[in-house]
Design a protein around this motif. Structure first.
Motif, PDB file in Angstrom:
ATOM      1  N   LYS B 315      31.988   8.955  38.072  1.00 49.96           N
ATOM      2  CA  LYS B 315      32.264   8.898  39.419  1.00 49.96           C
ATOM      3  C   LYS B 315      31.663   7.862  40.250  1.00 49.96           C
ATOM      4  O   LYS B 315      30.304   7.857  40.047  1.00 49.96           O
ATOM      5  N   ARG B 317      30.006   7.786  42.410  1.00 50.95           N
ATOM      6  CA  ARG B 317      28.612   8.494  43.044  1.00 50.95           C
ATOM      7  C   ARG B 317      27.050   8.169  42.329  1.00 50.95           C
ATOM      8  O   ARG B 317      26.542   7.701  42.315  1.00 50.95           O
ATOM      9  N   LEU B 320      26.251   4.988  40.800  1.00 52.08           N
ATOM     10  CA  LEU B 320      25.175   4.381  41.517  1.00 52.08           C
ATOM     11  C   LEU B 320      23.783   4.816  41.542  1.00 52.08           C
ATOM     12  O   LEU B 320      22.504   3.846  41.754  1.00 52.08           O
ATOM     13  N   TYR B 321      23.394   5.699  41.387  1.00 52.40           N
ATOM     14  CA  TYR B 321      22.642   6.433  40.928  1.00 52.40           C
ATOM     15  C   TYR B 321      21.595   5.922  39.752  1.00 52.40           C
ATOM     16  O   TYR B 321      20.868   5.340  39.534  1.00 52.40           O
TER      17      TYR B 321
END
Lengths: 272, 341
Positions: B315, B317, B320-321
């Motif tokens: 995903k 998110r 991005l992490y």
């Protein structure tokens, strides 16, 4: 049949496969051509000549197998599209990547690689130290006769033992091309050669300053010269090209030219 | 005109030097993709997060793929029930920690073996750290793209429809709770489920079909990665020829700005990791070696191309992490490298 569908079928059956095959074959032939004409010497270090030639042959074979397979596929009336069971994520629109490959290979056939000259040398900053990527001299070779050292040997020797006074009075005969350093007096040239460690990307200019009898304009930039003379030490501007502080002075080795001969560009202009 | 000719020569030399390595890489990764048996491998992998991360990172030695090839492999690993930590470790480290990349880095930086060594160490350290962080998430499903999770569920649902005889109790925990296949990894039924499930996703082809697929895959990867390589080489050659040296030197000499610049370049340029060391080499004279390291460590983990590929598994998110963690760790490690060496 719908014309758009027809075009699409045409491209998937004829256009894209032939583009792939042409691109792979073109690169294979280009690599093999470079190794036969010796142009590879202008591009990469001799250690990798074999690897490149081999890759060229592999690519040609790959292209031929693919072409044969494609021909067989076309021969069959009921051609079954080989479905990709391997997950592929493509970044380029179909055909773009092969076109890029094909175009660059064709350009490579028509435009021969160039030999780098003074302009590159000045841009990259000439020095008399070895680049970080270059193998350092394993030992200090005091026993080679000074007049037999090439320009690069001189630079290597200087790197191993950088005291210029140690070499004063030694005879020298070196070849290289002329660079006119903008911040040295008019009777100085930098006799320069490129060292290539991996490929043309990291060609690194090294030079020894030469003091001439007359004006340096008699030897235009990029002329290849063989200079014979005696090594001397002088205090000149340090690292004429790269130094940020243009005032700094450095005691360095200078070749006092006794005889200067113009020579043709050698077949392998780079040192390795 | 002269400058264009020079740029073209640099461009050609980058391609000529890089193509052999790219070809070897493509052949190997296709061979692995088509001919290897991942099943046995998965059965022997450790489940402990740190050990798993280490194993996942070292898997690159068995699967010498660059960052473009490792995403599909990692995806299949996840689908086959490999712990997240192993898959993430593989995703981040395999593009760097593999024989071809180490060889080509050594070719490019023959006299700076420390670059090769630090490239390996830093990549390992970052991969292990990040996969330990991710292993805190026991259930990998929330991380995955919904499409992938749906596919997993659909495959299982189809299986239960086809085999009505199979007991409900065997199926339902799988559907209800995602923890099942990560928490009880040694269970035979689970492994069997995973096998059937992935076979439905990826039917295993016959031998002549396999060689056909192998060829297909070689050509496809050669085309894709070759296209990427051409764009990357063109960028490197033009930066080297057309950007004034003062600007490059100004950026490249200070330790922080050079690291940041090279990391941004690595993310933008997306050259394949088997050949990115040649690309880095073209900056070797102007940039600090710590920033070259930053390029070599960060590039294979995160770049525009691999972000695109990762989004097909994870995903946004979590991508991005991953990106933030990898960027910070790379920056810290290479910055400390610039102070200590």
């Amino acid at each position: 049949m719908n014309p758009a569908l027809k075009i699409q079928r045409f491209s998937t059956r004829f256009f894209f496969p032939s583009l792939d095959i042409l691109a792979i074959l073109a690169w294979g032939f280009l690599l093999v051509k470079y190794s036969f004409t010796g142009e590879l010497r202008l591009l990469i270090h001799p250690n990798y000549f074999g690897l490149v030639t081999f890759t060229g042959v592999v690519l040609i074979i790959l292209g031929l197998i693919r072409a044969w397979q494609w021909g067989r596929q076309l021969g069959r009336r009921q051609q079954s599209e080989t479905r990709d069971t391997v997950a592929h994520i493509t970044l380029f629109p179909r055909g773009w990547a092969s076109t890029l490959l094909l175009v660059s290979a064709v350009l490579g056939f028509f435009i021969a690689p160039t030999v780098f000259k003074s302009q590159v040398a000045l841009q990259r900053g000439i020095s008399n130290t070895l680049p970080a990527t270059q193998l350092q001299a394993e030992s200090f070779q005091a026993n080679t006769k000074p007049e037999e050292r090439s320009l690069v040997d001189w630079v290597r020797t200087l790197n191993a033992y950088p005291e210029p006074d140690a070499y004063a009075g030694q005879k020298a005969k070196i070849t290289g091309f002329v660079v006119h350093p903008p911040d040295l007096p008019d009777n100085y040239i930098l006799l320069t050669r490129f060292i290539l460690t991996c490929c043309a990307v990291d060609v690194y200019p090294v030079a020894i300053p030469v003091r001439l009898e007359g004006d340096r304009r008699q030897y235009p930039q990029d002329t290849w010269l063989e200079v014979q003379g005696i090594m001397e030490t002088e205090t000149l501007k340090a690292n004429p090209q790269t130094s940020q502080k243009s005032d700094s002075q450095k005691r360095q080795l200078v070749l006092n030219a006794q005889s200067v001969r113009t020579i043709p560009t050698p077949a392998d202009p780079y040192s390795y | 005109m002269n400058q264009i000719h020079q740029a073209f020569t640099i461009f050609l030399s980058l391609l000529v030097e890089a193509l052999p390595f790219l070809t070897i890489g493509v052949f190997l990764s296709s061979a692995i993709l088509i001919f290897s048996d991942e099943q046995k491998l998965i059965a022997i992998l450790p489940r402990n997060p740190i050990l798993g991360a280490l194993m996942g990172s070292i898997l690159g030695f068995l699967f010498p793929v660059c960052e473009c090839g490792n995403v599909p492999v990692a995806r299949r690993f996840l689908m086959k029930g490999l712990p997240t930590s192993v898959a993430i470790g593989f995703l981040l480290a395999a593009p760097t920690i593999n024989p071809i990349v180490i060889w080509s880095t050594w070719v490019a930086f023959r006299d700076q073996p420390e670059i090769v060594v630090f490239r390996v160490i830093f990549s390992l350290a970052i991969a292990i750290t990040i996969s330990c962080v991710f292993s805190l998430q026991k259930d990998s499903r929330p991380l995955l793209q919904p499409v992938l999770v749906k596919q997993l569920n659909r495959v299982m649902a189809e299986r239960s429809k086809n085999n009505p005889a199979s007991s409900q109790s065997e199926i339902s925990p799988l559907l209800q709770s995602g923890t099942f296949w990560l928490d009880k990894p040694g269970q035979l039924t689970t492994v069997e489920d995973m096998r059937l499930m992935t076979e439905a996703v990826l039917p295993s082809p016959s031998v002549p079909k396999r060689s056909q697929l192998f060829l297909e895959n070689v050509i496809q990867e050669l085309r894709e990665l070759g296209g990427m390589l051409i764009i990357g080489s063109a960028i490197a050659a033009s930066i080297q020829t057309f950007v004034p040296r003062e600007i490059i030197l100004g950026l490249g000499q200070s330790s922080i700005s050079s690291i940041v610049a090279m990391m941004i370049l690595a993310a933008v340029v997306s050259v394949c990791s088997t050949v990115d060391s040649f690309f880095a080499l073209s900056f070797a004279s102007a940039f600090t070696s710590s920033s070259l390291l930053a390029f070599l460590v960060f590039g294979p983990m995160i770049d525009i191309k691999s972000i695109g590929l990762m989004l097909s598994i994870l995903k946004p998110r979590f991508v991005l992490y991953l990106l933030i963690l990898a960027a910070q760790l790379t920056f810290l490690l290479t910055l400390s490298h610039s102070y200590f060496f």
